[in-house]
Enzyme design. Structure first.
Site, PDB file in Angstrom:
ATOM      1  N   TYR A  90      -8.262   0.824 -11.646  1.00 30.68           N
ATOM      2  CA  TYR A  90      -8.999   0.245 -10.701  1.00 30.68           C
ATOM      3  C   TYR A  90     -10.037   1.161 -10.185  1.00 30.68           C
ATOM      4  O   TYR A  90     -10.971   0.710  -9.996  1.00 30.68           O
ATOM      5  CB  TYR A  90      -7.788  -0.534 -10.227  1.00 30.68           C
ATOM      6  CG  TYR A  90      -8.594  -1.453  -8.460  1.00 30.68           C
ATOM      7  CD1 TYR A  90      -9.034  -2.247  -8.910  1.00 30.68           C
ATOM      8  CD2 TYR A  90      -8.753  -0.389  -7.216  1.00 30.68           C
ATOM      9  CE1 TYR A  90      -9.693  -3.096  -7.966  1.00 30.68           C
ATOM     10  CE2 TYR A  90      -8.968  -1.795  -5.870  1.00 30.68           C
ATOM     11  CZ  TYR A  90      -9.723  -2.504  -6.800  1.00 30.68           C
ATOM     12  OH  TYR A  90     -10.021  -3.959  -5.850  1.00 30.68           O
ATOM     13  N   ASN A 141      -9.354  -2.235   3.614  1.00 30.30           N
ATOM     14  CA  ASN A 141      -8.267  -2.815   3.825  1.00 30.30           C
ATOM     15  C   ASN A 141      -8.546  -4.141   3.754  1.00 30.30           C
ATOM     16  O   ASN A 141      -8.873  -4.211   5.367  1.00 30.30           O
ATOM     17  CB  ASN A 141      -6.875  -2.084   3.695  1.00 30.30           C
ATOM     18  CG  ASN A 141      -6.659  -1.335   3.038  1.00 30.30           C
ATOM     19  OD1 ASN A 141      -7.244  -0.447   2.824  1.00 30.30           O
ATOM     20  ND2 ASN A 141      -5.293  -1.088   2.437  1.00 30.30           N
ATOM     21  N   PHE A 163       5.268  -6.070   4.353  1.00 32.47           N
ATOM     22  CA  PHE A 163       5.907  -6.720   5.984  1.00 32.47           C
ATOM     23  C   PHE A 163       6.206  -7.372   6.743  1.00 32.47           C
ATOM     24  O   PHE A 163       7.301  -7.631   6.871  1.00 32.47           O
ATOM     25  CB  PHE A 163       5.325  -5.004   6.770  1.00 32.47           C
ATOM     26  CG  PHE A 163       4.932  -3.530   6.596  1.00 32.47           C
ATOM     27  CD1 PHE A 163       5.871  -3.116   5.883  1.00 32.47           C
ATOM     28  CD2 PHE A 163       4.244  -2.761   7.592  1.00 32.47           C
ATOM     29  CE1 PHE A 163       5.701  -2.133   5.666  1.00 32.47           C
ATOM     30  CE2 PHE A 163       4.220  -1.083   7.227  1.00 32.47           C
ATOM     31  CZ  PHE A 163       4.189  -0.914   6.781  1.00 32.47           C
TER      32      PHE A 163
END
Length: 323
Positions: free
Chosen positions: A146, A175, A192
């Site tokens: 990647y 992000n 999460f």
């Protein structure tokens, strides 16, 4: 500009599906090209009947012959879970896919934007990261398919620019999170939230001090559209991300605080696992160029974005339980 026909490769993915909606809202005709490796038709379910939307199942590692005015080249699995599953194909998607899309842009005289990544900076020795930094990347590691694939894609874009004076744009995306992330994509925000909603422990890799900077997807899409609209002389690369940095422990605490109160048992706390190979310990963009050139900066704070994302996952998991 009215009556634009815009190609979005990877348009059924997380970021791509948000971009597609925005372009449709602006009155554009949108052609989505996707092989559905990590994206899903469900991400576009509410706009499938829009007469200005066309979806073609196609792998960008094969040539594509269509007529378009602009190309947003987003095709490539972007989470380690998916890009490490078939690393050779990941590299081909970034490299051969970019060659094919650049060839299409050259033939049609279309503007083309590459969705590159902050991963081109690797595990940075410079903090925060600005666009002049060349990066610190392992060329033979498990993330290299990647990282190096996107670095090569940037090379191809700029070589096409130098050789053919093509109108290219390169965005380095940090992000990004928000609704329509996959619950199984392995990204920290989705991991999460899914764990917290299930009342399970949140898994932190490392000691929790490694950092990320989280940009809500609506802000990111606004940045991409602004970059595409810039004049010919503006090429980037331009960082697009939120410059506010959070540790993994801070993010875990915030997710638990926002979710744990209405989860049976109050959530499962946090557990720690070893940091994966080549996982960056710091990630924070400088966005001076984005501010100056695009007039862009993220507007949605982490708490608001997490609230929207938690609400999405709560509804999504009620219909599509994981595991």
């Amino acid at each position: 500009m009215a009556d634009r026909r815009i190609l979005v490769t990877g348009g059924s993915g997380f970021i791509g599906s948000h971009l597609v909606r925005r372009l449709l809202d602006e009155g554009d005709e949108v052609l989505v090209v996707d092989n559905f490796y990590s994206g899903t038709r469900g991400n576009l379910s509410d706009v499938l009947n829009n007469p200005r939307l066309e979806i073609v199942r196609h792998d960008v590692t094969f040539p594509l012959y269509v007529e378009i005015d602009e190309i947003y080249h987003l095709a490539c699995p972007a989470s380690p879970v998916f890009y490490q599953r078939d690393p050779v194909q990941t590299t081909k998607t970034s490299v051969v896919g970019s060659i094919n899309m650049l060839g299409l842009a050259k033939r049609t005289k279309a503007k083309i934007l590459l969705a590159s990544t902050s991963e081109v900076y690797g595990d940075p020795e410079v903090h925060p990261q600005d666009e002049s930094y060349w990066g610190h990347v392992n060329p033979i590691g498990i993330r290299s398919c990647y990282d190096e694939g996107k670095r090569c894609a940037e090379t191809l874009f700029f070589d096409y620019r130098r050789q053919h004076d093509m109108p290219i744009k390169v965005a380095r995306i940090f992000n990004t999170y928000g609704p329509r992330m996959r619950p199984d994509d392995g990204r920290v925000v989705s991991n999460f939230i899914v764990s917290a909603l299930a009342g399970k422990p949140l898994t932190i890799y490392g000691d929790g001090t490694q950092t990320r900077s989280f940009c809500y997807v609506d802000d990111l899409v606004d940045g991409l559209i602004r970059l595409m609209a810039t004049p010919h002389e503006v090429t980037g690369p331009i960082n697009l991300g939120n410059p506010h940095e959070f540790t993994m422990s801070q993010l875990a605490e915030q997710v638990i605080a926002m979710v744990g109160t209405d989860v049976p048992g109050g959530g499962g706390g946090v557990e720690y696992h070893p940091l994966p190979s080549d996982d960056p310990t710091q990630r924070q963009p400088t966005i001076d160029q984005a501010r100056d050139v695009l007039g862009w900066a993220p507007k949605i704070e982490l708490a608001e974005g997490l609230d929207r994302t938690i609400e999405y996952f709560r509804d999504h998991l009620a219909l599509h339980p994981v595991g």
